[in-house]
Design an enzyme around this catalytic site. Structure first.
Site, PDB file in Angstrom:
ATOM      1  N   GLY A   1      23.555  10.558 -30.890  1.00 16.23           N
ATOM      2  CA  GLY A   1      23.118  11.156 -29.635  1.00 16.23           C
ATOM      3  C   GLY A   1      23.643  10.414 -28.427  1.00 16.23           C
ATOM      4  O   GLY A   1      23.809  11.004 -27.349  1.00 16.23           O
ATOM      5  N   ALA A   2      23.933   9.124 -28.584  1.00 19.76           N
ATOM      6  CA  ALA A   2      24.483   8.360 -27.471  1.00 19.76           C
ATOM      7  C   ALA A   2      25.905   8.821 -27.144  1.00 19.76           C
ATOM      8  O   ALA A   2      26.331   8.781 -25.990  1.00 19.76           O
ATOM      9  CB  ALA A   2      24.460   6.875 -27.796  1.00 19.76           C
TER      10      ALA A   2
ATOM     11  N   GLY B   1       0.821  -1.207   0.000  1.00 17.91           N
ATOM     12  CA  GLY B   1       0.000   0.000   0.000  1.00 17.91           C
ATOM     13  C   GLY B   1       0.854   1.255   0.000  1.00 17.91           C
ATOM     14  O   GLY B   1       1.910   1.322  -0.634  1.00 17.91           O
ATOM     15  N   GLY B   2       0.410   2.250   0.747  1.00 18.20           N
ATOM     16  CA  GLY B   2       1.124   3.513   0.803  1.00 18.20           C
ATOM     17  C   GLY B   2       2.521   3.393   1.370  1.00 18.20           C
ATOM     18  O   GLY B   2       3.374   4.260   1.118  1.00 18.20           O
TER      19      GLY B   2
END
Length: 529
Positions: free
Chosen positions: A419-420, A184-185
């Protein structure tokens, strides 16, 4: 007449012997937590108790507990009959290899380790003490979740913990050790911290459990397959480390801490490793193949360059096309960020971009120099990658490097395309020093693709197009892609002998060890999340 009313005779206090007996009995009750039966049940599951875990994590006799007698204040739904000293968490301060930390360990033997008002208050107090003392915070999670009987007080407790996590982020190292359920939280506090440790067959993390999922979606899955250590270390990337036992896991936490500073205002500890700074690395010639299409294990390169036996890999099972981790170089902690040619030919993809960017930002926050080992053909092509947001995810690496002010050194092992190349080695992005091995290739793309575009007319007009294409590829490689071409343009600082690679990295990091770099004043940047 006394300020407190008339007093006719002195009131005698409790005899010292009785007071000591009461203290002894109360302390023993506090140490027993949920009682022997529940401790036995914890052991039967193959789990240690909260105090046994802290004994393994911390140096012997160093733990000082804070507020061990705190109890739940709520009385609804039978909580008045379930008041336990400490309220299901053990918190305080101790030493790890003589260095102070603050810690909080949830105790599953008390109300299933459920979190209520006072339980949360103890954790938050430890978090705040860690921040004000500027030392690491370590939490051990073993909890059934929010204490439902306390209602919104439990939720408020989680909010206080999350806020304290966020305030400490980038100031002190925060480590979460999941040694039981975390549902849960409760999962969001570990997610905000820097590193998450898990244990096979013991740890579980999920927002909604198998039963809820089965009810809502009809999907059938076990707790281990849904949120166990393997799932989160290899598939989701939520966790960074997993071990076969709690003992090994807590030893791993101690190892990690040995690489890190206490806070963002100091450098990591310098450790004498005994490894010669000038140790030659001729093995790189054998490890890195000349053929750019052949794979190899970049971890062998790291092992050759780093101080012997010092590499501590992070996120080893997740996005394995990038390898990240801490090591020592001449005794100094460094962070390696390396392409792994064994996986996807070392292409960067969505997951590896996230993995790399998060690690890089941690290194920058805590003054850990970055060493980038580059052998990358580009970002992974494909519809799934484009629609999955590779543009946004890939930009995280660019952002992380451009933002970082620690020393940043890149070594191009073989290829660095497009771009790498910018992400992994470009000085204009912020790398302080870019080195290359003699066989390295730096270009927008591979020679074959470039030749097809640039020399398309020549190839088509040739009597033997295949032979012409072969010649043009070789011509492009020689004239454009060799590292001396990039060095001539100032894009590469030096082309080095592979046998001297370790010494060159040591000297490069030392060259920038006193670097100071400021950024424009702002509240914070907006990284492309």
């Amino acid at each position: 007449m006394s300020l407190y009313g008339s007093v006719r005779r002195p009131v005698r206090g409790i005899p010292v012997s009785d007071a000591l007996d009461r203290r002894r009995e109360t302390r023993q009750k506090m140490l027993e937590a949920g009682g022997q039966a529940r401790i036995d049940a914890q052991h039967a599951k193959g789990k240690l108790t909260a105090r046994e875990r802290l004994a393994l994590l911390l140096d012997e006799h160093s733990f000082i507990e804070q507020q061990p007698y705190v109890m739940v204040r709520a009385t609804d739904f039978g909580l008045d009959r379930r008041r336990t000293l400490g309220d299901g968490v053990v918190s305080g301060s101790g030493m790890v290899e003589g260095r102070q930390v603050f810690t909080a360990a949830q105790d599953f033997t008390v109300n299933g380790g459920s979190l209520g008002e006072m339980h949360a208050a103890r954790i938050v107090a430890a978090q705040n003490d860690a921040l004000t003392n500027r030392v690491p915070f370590i939490q051990i999670n073993d909890s059934g979740g929010a204490r439902i009987q306390e209602g919104v007080l439990s939720l408020n407790g989680y909010a206080q913990i999350f806020r304290a996590n966020t305030a400490s982020s980038g100031v002190i190292p925060q480590i979460s050790v999941i040694l039981g359920p975390c549902a849960g939280g409760a999962v969001y506090s570990p997610a905000i911290t820097d590193f998450i440790f898990m244990v096979d067959g013991v740890s579980n993390m999920f927002i909604t459990g198998p039963q809820v999922i089965a009810t809502v979606t009809g999907e059938k899955i076990s707790s281990e397959d849904l949120g166990g250590s393997a799932a989160h270390c290899s598939r989701s990337g939520v966790a960074h480390f997993r071990y076969a036992s709690e003992q090994d896991c807590l030893a791993g936490v101690r190892t990690l801490l040995s690489y890190l500073p206490a806070h963002n205002g100091e450098d990591p500890p310098l450790v004498a490793t005994g490894d010669d700074v000038d140790r030659p690395t001729p093995e790189l010639l054998d490890v890195v193949p000349e053929d750019a299409r052949r794979g190899y294990d970049v971890k062998q390169v790291i092992a050759a360059l780093a101080d012997q036996g010092s590499f501590f890999e992070v996120h080893a099972e997740y996005a394995p096309n990038v390898v990240v981790g801490f090591a020592r170089l001449a005794g100094r902690t460094v962070g390696f960020f390396a392409n792994q040619p064994q996986v996807y030919a070392a292409s960067l993809d969505i997951n590896s971009s996230d993995k790399g960017a998060r690690f890089l930002r941690f290194c920058d926050a805590f003054n850990v120099p970055i060493i980038s080992l580059v052998d990358v053909p580009g970002f992974l092509p494909g519809v799934a990658q484009e629609h999955g947001g590779i543009i946004r995810h890939g930009a995280k690496i660019l952002y992380a490097i451009a933002e970082a002010t620690v020393p940043k050194v890149a070594l191009i092992l073989r290829k660095a395309y497009g771009g790498a190349f910018i992400a992994m080695a470009c000085k204009s992005l912020g790398y302080d020093r870019t080195l290359a091995l003699p066989g390295a290739e730096v270009a927008v793309m591979g020679a074959a693709g470039a030749a097809n575009i640039i020399f398309s007319r020549d190839i088509k007009a040739a009597d033997d197009p295949a032979e012409m294409r072969k010649q043009k590829i070789a011509e492009f490689q020689e004239s454009v892609m060799n590292p001396f071409s990039a060095a001539g343009l100032g894009m590469v600082d030096d082309v080095i002998d592979p046998a001297a690679a370790r010494a060159e990295l040591v000297r490069s990091i030392e060259m920038y060890s006193r670097k100071q770099e400021s950024r424009p004043a702002k509240k914070h940047g907006n990284i492309p999340l």
